[in-house]
Write a protein that holds these residues in place. Structure first.
Motif, PDB file in Angstrom:
ATOM      1  N   GLU A  67     -33.778 -36.451 -10.750  1.00  0.00           N
ATOM      2  CA  GLU A  67     -33.161 -37.574 -10.963  1.00  0.00           C
ATOM      3  C   GLU A  67     -33.228 -38.677  -9.852  1.00  0.00           C
ATOM      4  O   GLU A  67     -33.346 -39.787 -10.425  1.00  0.00           O
ATOM      5  N   LEU A  68     -33.007 -38.263  -8.685  1.00  0.00           N
ATOM      6  CA  LEU A  68     -33.362 -39.226  -7.552  1.00  0.00           C
ATOM      7  C   LEU A  68     -34.730 -39.962  -7.538  1.00  0.00           C
ATOM      8  O   LEU A  68     -34.899 -41.264  -7.466  1.00  0.00           O
ATOM      9  N   SER A  69     -35.673 -39.471  -7.883  1.00  0.00           N
ATOM     10  CA  SER A  69     -37.102 -39.877  -8.046  1.00  0.00           C
ATOM     11  C   SER A  69     -37.054 -40.648  -9.360  1.00  0.00           C
ATOM     12  O   SER A  69     -37.720 -41.908  -8.983  1.00  0.00           O
ATOM     13  N   ASP A  70     -36.573 -40.440 -10.425  1.00  0.00           N
ATOM     14  CA  ASP A  70     -36.564 -41.520 -11.335  1.00  0.00           C
ATOM     15  C   ASP A  70     -35.779 -42.635 -11.003  1.00  0.00           C
ATOM     16  O   ASP A  70     -36.207 -43.704 -11.413  1.00  0.00           O
ATOM     17  N   GLU A  71     -34.731 -42.515 -10.285  1.00  0.00           N
ATOM     18  CA  GLU A  71     -33.985 -43.686  -9.848  1.00  0.00           C
ATOM     19  C   GLU A  71     -34.900 -44.515  -8.857  1.00  0.00           C
ATOM     20  O   GLU A  71     -34.909 -45.783  -9.010  1.00  0.00           O
ATOM     21  N   LEU A  72     -35.188 -43.904  -7.869  1.00  0.00           N
ATOM     22  CA  LEU A  72     -36.265 -44.585  -7.118  1.00  0.00           C
ATOM     23  C   LEU A  72     -37.485 -45.532  -7.814  1.00  0.00           C
ATOM     24  O   LEU A  72     -37.773 -46.508  -7.654  1.00  0.00           O
ATOM     25  N   ASN A  73     -38.060 -44.700  -8.872  1.00  0.00           N
ATOM     26  CA  ASN A  73     -39.125 -45.376  -9.876  1.00  0.00           C
ATOM     27  C   ASN A  73     -38.482 -46.523 -10.299  1.00  0.00           C
ATOM     28  O   ASN A  73     -39.252 -47.472 -10.356  1.00  0.00           O
ATOM     29  N   GLN A  74     -37.244 -46.437 -10.931  1.00  0.00           N
ATOM     30  CA  GLN A  74     -36.501 -47.407 -11.683  1.00  0.00           C
ATOM     31  C   GLN A  74     -36.378 -48.827 -10.875  1.00  0.00           C
ATOM     32  O   GLN A  74     -36.579 -49.915 -10.868  1.00  0.00           O
ATOM     33  N   GLY A  75     -35.835 -48.324  -9.624  1.00  0.00           N
ATOM     34  CA  GLY A  75     -35.579 -49.274  -8.378  1.00  0.00           C
ATOM     35  C   GLY A  75     -36.863 -50.063  -8.063  1.00  0.00           C
ATOM     36  O   GLY A  75     -36.903 -51.177  -7.845  1.00  0.00           O
ATOM     37  N   ALA A  76     -38.200 -49.332  -7.892  1.00  0.00           N
ATOM     38  CA  ALA A  76     -39.345 -49.746  -7.422  1.00  0.00           C
ATOM     39  C   ALA A  76     -39.901 -50.838  -8.653  1.00  0.00           C
ATOM     40  O   ALA A  76     -40.174 -52.116  -8.266  1.00  0.00           O
ATOM     41  N   GLU A  81     -40.157 -56.370 -10.596  1.00  0.00           N
ATOM     42  CA  GLU A  81     -39.741 -57.407 -11.561  1.00  0.00           C
ATOM     43  C   GLU A  81     -39.130 -58.471 -10.890  1.00  0.00           C
ATOM     44  O   GLU A  81     -39.363 -59.853 -11.014  1.00  0.00           O
ATOM     45  N   ALA A  82     -38.288 -58.261  -9.882  1.00  0.00           N
ATOM     46  CA  ALA A  82     -37.555 -59.380  -9.008  1.00  0.00           C
ATOM     47  C   ALA A  82     -38.724 -59.995  -8.433  1.00  0.00           C
ATOM     48  O   ALA A  82     -38.757 -61.380  -8.144  1.00  0.00           O
ATOM     49  N   VAL A  83     -39.587 -59.252  -7.557  1.00  0.00           N
ATOM     50  CA  VAL A  83     -40.724 -59.977  -6.888  1.00  0.00           C
ATOM     51  C   VAL A  83     -41.460 -60.939  -7.871  1.00  0.00           C
ATOM     52  O   VAL A  83     -41.869 -62.077  -7.695  1.00  0.00           O
ATOM     53  N   LYS A  84     -41.740 -60.512  -8.884  1.00  0.00           N
ATOM     54  CA  LYS A  84     -42.563 -61.243 -10.028  1.00  0.00           C
ATOM     55  C   LYS A  84     -41.620 -62.766 -10.478  1.00  0.00           C
ATOM     56  O   LYS A  84     -42.192 -63.765 -10.436  1.00  0.00           O
TER      57      LYS A  84
END
Length: 180
Positions: A67-76, A81-84
């Motif tokens: 779950e943590l890795s999924d959250e990290l992927n979503q955060g990345a 998207e924010a950078v874009k």
């Protein structure tokens, strides 16, 4: 024969002594084996009680890690998207700044042209000027075909061709000159 019985008795006595020594040394060994067996039984009981809970905790830890890795992927992805979006915003600001720069330059050029035109004398009507120039050009082209090259003064007097420098000196396109 008596010697054979003596040797047989002696052999029997040595066997009994060896077995006694063997038993005396085997008794502590058997006691240690009994202690080890009791330890193994206690360990098996402990494992039976604790192992399922430990395995469940390990399984839950694995799920939490996924779950943590999924959250990290979503955060990345969100950060990407924010950078874009920031990059697109910067591009928009650059375009707006470029447009503002062009508009400012155009406004200053317009003001400069207006101030120049206020200081000049009134011009002739352009339509009449162009028609006169066209008539003069047509005559000079016809005359050039029929006159000789030696008559340079005649050609100059008949009406000369208008060059871009002449037009600039009359005020037309003078506002576009980069030197002003």
């Amino acid at each position: 024969m008596s010697e054979a019985i003596f040797l047989l008795g002696l052999s029997f006595l040595l066997v009994v002594v060896c077995l006694t020594i063997l038993l005396l040394t085997a008794i502590p060994t058997f006691q240690e084996l009994a202690k080890a067996a009791n330890s193994i039984i206690r360990l098996a009981d402990t494992l039976t009680r604790e192992l399922p809970a430990t395995l469940e905790a390990i399984r839950m830890t694995g799920l939490e890690l996924s779950e943590l890795s999924d959250e990290l992927n979503q955060g990345a992805k969100s950060a990407g998207e924010a950078v874009k979006q920031v990059n697109d915003g910067i591009k928009g600001v650059r375009q707006s700044a470029s447009s503002a720069t062009i508009a400012t330059k155009s406004a200053f050029a317009g003001i400069k042209a207006g101030l120049k035109s206020l200081g000049r004398r009134p011009r002739q009507r352009r339509k009449e000027t162009y028609q006169e120039n066209l008539r003069g050009n047509n005559q000079s082209i016809r005359d050039l075909g029929s006159s000789s090259i030696d008559d340079e003064e005649d050609i100059a007097n008949q009406g000369r061709l208008i060059t871009p420098d002449d037009i600039r000196s009359e005020g037309f396109m003078g506002d576009l000159n980069s030197e002003d």
